[in-house]
Scaffold this motif. Sequence first.
Motif, short mmCIF file in Angstrom:
data_model
loop_
_atom_site.label_atom_id
_atom_site.label_comp_id
_atom_site.label_asym_id
_atom_site.label_seq_id
_atom_site.Cartn_x
_atom_site.Cartn_y
_atom_site.Cartn_z
N PHE A 252 0.83 -1.21 0.00
CA PHE A 252 0.00 0.00 0.00
C PHE A 252 0.86 1.26 0.00
N ARG A 253 1.90 1.27 0.81
CA ARG A 253 2.81 2.42 0.87
C ARG A 253 3.42 2.70 -0.50
N ASP A 254 3.92 1.66 -1.16
CA ASP A 254 4.55 1.84 -2.47
C ASP A 254 3.53 2.30 -3.51
N PHE A 255 2.31 1.76 -3.43
CA PHE A 255 1.25 2.16 -4.35
C PHE A 255 0.94 3.65 -4.20
N VAL A 256 0.79 4.12 -2.96
CA VAL A 256 0.47 5.54 -2.73
C VAL A 256 1.61 6.42 -3.22
N GLN A 257 2.84 6.02 -2.96
CA GLN A 257 3.97 6.83 -3.40
C GLN A 257 4.04 6.91 -4.94
N GLU A 258 3.73 5.82 -5.61
CA GLU A 258 3.69 5.83 -7.07
C GLU A 258 2.59 6.75 -7.59
N GLU A 259 1.45 6.71 -6.94
CA GLU A 259 0.34 7.56 -7.35
C GLU A 259 0.63 9.03 -7.07
N ILE A 260 1.32 9.31 -5.98
CA ILE A 260 1.71 10.70 -5.68
C ILE A 260 2.67 11.20 -6.75
N LYS A 261 3.60 10.36 -7.15
CA LYS A 261 4.55 10.75 -8.20
C LYS A 261 3.81 11.05 -9.50
N ALA A 262 2.86 10.20 -9.87
CA ALA A 262 2.08 10.43 -11.09
C ALA A 262 1.23 11.69 -10.96
N TYR A 263 0.67 11.92 -9.78
CA TYR A 263 -0.14 13.11 -9.55
C TYR A 263 0.70 14.38 -9.72
N ARG A 264 1.91 14.37 -9.16
CA ARG A 264 2.78 15.54 -9.28
C ARG A 264 3.13 15.83 -10.74
N GLN A 265 3.41 14.77 -11.51
CA GLN A 265 3.72 14.94 -12.91
C GLN A 265 2.52 15.52 -13.66
N GLN A 266 1.35 14.98 -13.38
CA GLN A 266 0.13 15.48 -14.02
C GLN A 266 -0.12 16.93 -13.64
N SER A 267 0.14 17.27 -12.39
CA SER A 267 -0.06 18.64 -11.92
C SER A 267 0.88 19.60 -12.63
N ARG A 268 2.13 19.20 -12.82
CA ARG A 268 3.09 20.05 -13.54
C ARG A 268 2.65 20.29 -14.96
N GLU A 269 2.14 19.25 -15.62
CA GLU A 269 1.70 19.39 -17.01
C GLU A 269 0.49 20.31 -17.11
N VAL A 270 -0.42 20.21 -16.14
CA VAL A 270 -1.59 21.09 -16.14
C VAL A 270 -1.18 22.54 -15.99
N HIS A 271 -0.22 22.82 -15.08
CA HIS A 271 0.20 24.19 -14.85
C HIS A 271 0.99 24.75 -16.03
N LYS A 272 1.64 23.87 -16.78
CA LYS A 272 2.35 24.33 -17.99
C LYS A 272 1.35 24.88 -19.02
N ASN A 273 0.22 24.18 -19.11
CA ASN A 273 -0.80 24.55 -20.08
C ASN A 273 -1.65 25.70 -19.56
#
Length: 301
Positions: free
Chosen positions: A280-301
Amino acid sequence: MDWDKLRIFHAVADAGSLTHAGDRLNLSQSAVSRQVRALEESLNATLFHRHARGLILTEQGEFLFDATSAMSRRLDTAAARIRDSEEEVFGELRVTTTTGFGSIWLAPRLSKLYAKFPDLKVDLMLEERVLDLPMREADVAIRMKEPSQADLIRKRLMSVRMSMFATRKYIDENGMPATIDDLRDHRLICQSPDSTQVSAGLTLVQNLLTHQPRSLLSVNNYFGVLQAVLHDLGIGVLPDYVAIENPGLVAVLSDTHSAEVPVFLAYPEELRQSKRVSAFRDFVQEEIKAYRQQSREVHKN
């Protein structure tokens, strides 16, 4: 003290009746009753008040039930650690977090966890009350502040801010506020100042209310606030991650937001080797990483 009698007492206290406890234990009502009476005699105490609607614990019974509950949690921990395989992830994992984070951010992502570990059983407990992890009220917690309890492994996951959002339809029909004073022409939707929430969010809400919005809808959790906003009712105070989960939302007065709110994952030291917790810990950390990447892309646009 007879462990078997304690086990039967605990089942009766938990179920509130001899019949239901007997069903759980595969024992007759008379057998359960005999064991409870024998325990009361051995302790020279009355453990239950008996009446037509069921059984109510006496003060002595409450004291003993607290003890058997703690014992039960410890036994569950031991059993879970014994069952944890070095190669497989299975069994029950009790996760506690806030209603907003659990319903808006975490729950929609759990399909990915189940895809990897189909034998895992997650019990997701959404509430603002901070559960006691060392006492095994939950296995893992995701909280909006650093846990203060001792003997916990904790990791900071990310930070969020409370900001304001509305739907495009609401903005088209009511206009976009240019300044915070323009809130007097709008309906504000927020978590009730009287409800349990992070202090940063409460401070923002209290500040916004001083600008006397035309109308107010207060809800006791962020999931309710989000649903009202999505149905075009007004401008809502919400965690900033909702913008990623709901791309149709429009940021309102983006310079007006709360201080950062840290998000922590924590679990008891004794579950350090648990494969379920690690998964569960590794899953959440992976999802946080993906969320941060998605957030950066949204702010770029």
